[in-house]
Design an enzyme around this catalytic site. Structure first.
Site, PDB file in Angstrom:
ATOM      1  N   TYR A  58     -11.168  -5.097   2.887  1.00  0.00           N
ATOM      2  CA  TYR A  58     -10.238  -4.706   3.951  1.00  0.00           C
ATOM      3  C   TYR A  58     -11.033  -4.630   5.257  1.00  0.00           C
ATOM      4  CZ  TYR A  58      -6.379  -1.948   6.045  1.00  0.00           C
ATOM      5  OH  TYR A  58      -5.346  -1.495   6.819  1.00  0.00           O
ATOM      6  N   GLU A  60       0.853  -1.183   0.000  1.00  0.00           N
ATOM      7  CA  GLU A  60       0.000   0.000   0.000  1.00  0.00           C
ATOM      8  C   GLU A  60       0.891   1.237   0.000  1.00  0.00           C
ATOM      9  OE1 GLU A  60      -2.999   0.422   2.973  1.00  0.00           O
ATOM     10  OE2 GLU A  60      -3.595  -1.677   2.855  1.00  0.00           O
ATOM     11  N   ASP A  67      -5.775   7.814  10.377  1.00  0.00           N
ATOM     12  CA  ASP A  67      -4.406   7.462  10.726  1.00  0.00           C
ATOM     13  C   ASP A  67      -4.047   7.888  12.139  1.00  0.00           C
ATOM     14  OD1 ASP A  67      -3.881   6.376   8.224  1.00  0.00           O
ATOM     15  OD2 ASP A  67      -3.427   8.340   7.380  1.00  0.00           O
TER      16      ASP A  67
END
Length: 269
Positions: free
Chosen positions: A175, A49, A60
């Protein structure tokens, strides 16, 4: 065939689980990123990725936020730089699938038609846009399919009744987010993680991958039997952070790359 599909087909025949490292492009600089990509492939990564540094990365945690700050410091790393990085990697002989991880605003500012016209020629096989909900992704999904780029969705334990809808529209793989909150190294995962993964498995014939918080060989091994891929982000980005000074010096870069490579090889077991 899309390279992601080919990789999963090969790994299934071999009875193996994909290891997918995440890195931030431009951390600590673009030349180092290219060298890291090559090192990751050599160390056993099955896909990579490529994270686009972003000033407001909502999904994040602090480790990857710092990586974005380093990449945006000085000569700003742009979305175009990240796309071109995939092309540079291909020219250097990298063969494994490359997945672009970006937030939607940079893509929107770049221009959707221009973006997809470019990425389909630059060696990018997949696309993850964590802040683009399924209810609003039809135009992007249509353009991605036309470009033979898989739009890979994220599903979380809290997705519940949306799991089936999200999974059925997925391409490449689904995912699965192992924990609530942002990315980062963890010792514990969501209490219902196994039943959640089983729900996703029932909803799709695609491979399923798991990420967010996985940082050790034991954790990778814990999910190898129930998932087709394990994604490791913050733990690898932290290795890059610790090797920053080595990577920034041409004379010591190889030492820094070896440190990162040994860590990734250890995740593979």
């Amino acid at each position: 065939m899309n390279l992601i599909d080919a990789a999963f087909a090969r790994l299934k025949d071999e009875g193996k689980t994909a290891l997918i490292p995440f890195i931030t492009v431009g951390d600590p600089n673009l030349d180092s990123t290219l060298a890291i990509i090559k090192q990751l492939e050599q160390s056993g990564a099955d896909m990579i990725e490529l994270g686009v540094p972003y000033s407001d990365p909502l999904a994040d945690g602090p480790v990857i936020q710092r990586a974005s700050e380093r990449a945006l410091r000085g000569t700003t790393v742009t979305l175009l730089n990240c796309i071109e990085m995939a092309d540079r990697a291909r020219q250097e002989g990298v063969r494994i699938p490359l997945i672009l991880f970006t937030y939607f605003n940079p893509v929107l500012q770049f221009g959707l038609e221009k973006f997809f016209a470019l990425i389909q020629t630059k060696g990018i096989s997949g696309l993850i846009i964590p802040d683009l909900p399924i209810e609003e992704d039809e135009e992007v999904r249509t353009m991605a399919e036309a470009a033979n780029v898989h739009l890979i969705p994220l599903v979380a334990p809290t997705s519940k009744d949306r799991v089936t809808r999200i999974s059925q529209k997925a391409r490449g793989f689904v995912y699965c987010v192992s924990s609530l909150g942002v990315t980062g190294v963890r010792t514990d995962f969501h209490s219902d993680i196994d039943s959640f993964l089983a729900t996703v498995r029932e909803a799709t014939d695609l491979p399923i991958g798991i990420g967010f918080g996985i940082s050790s060989r034991d954790q990778v091994k814990r999910f190898e039997g129930v998932c087709d891929a394990v994604i490791v982000g913050s733990a690898i980005v932290r290795q890059i952070e610790e090797a920053q000074l080595l990577l920034e010096n041409a004379d010591t870069r190889e030492q820094g790359l070896n440190q990162i490579g040994q860590f990734v090889a250890g995740l593979k077991g």
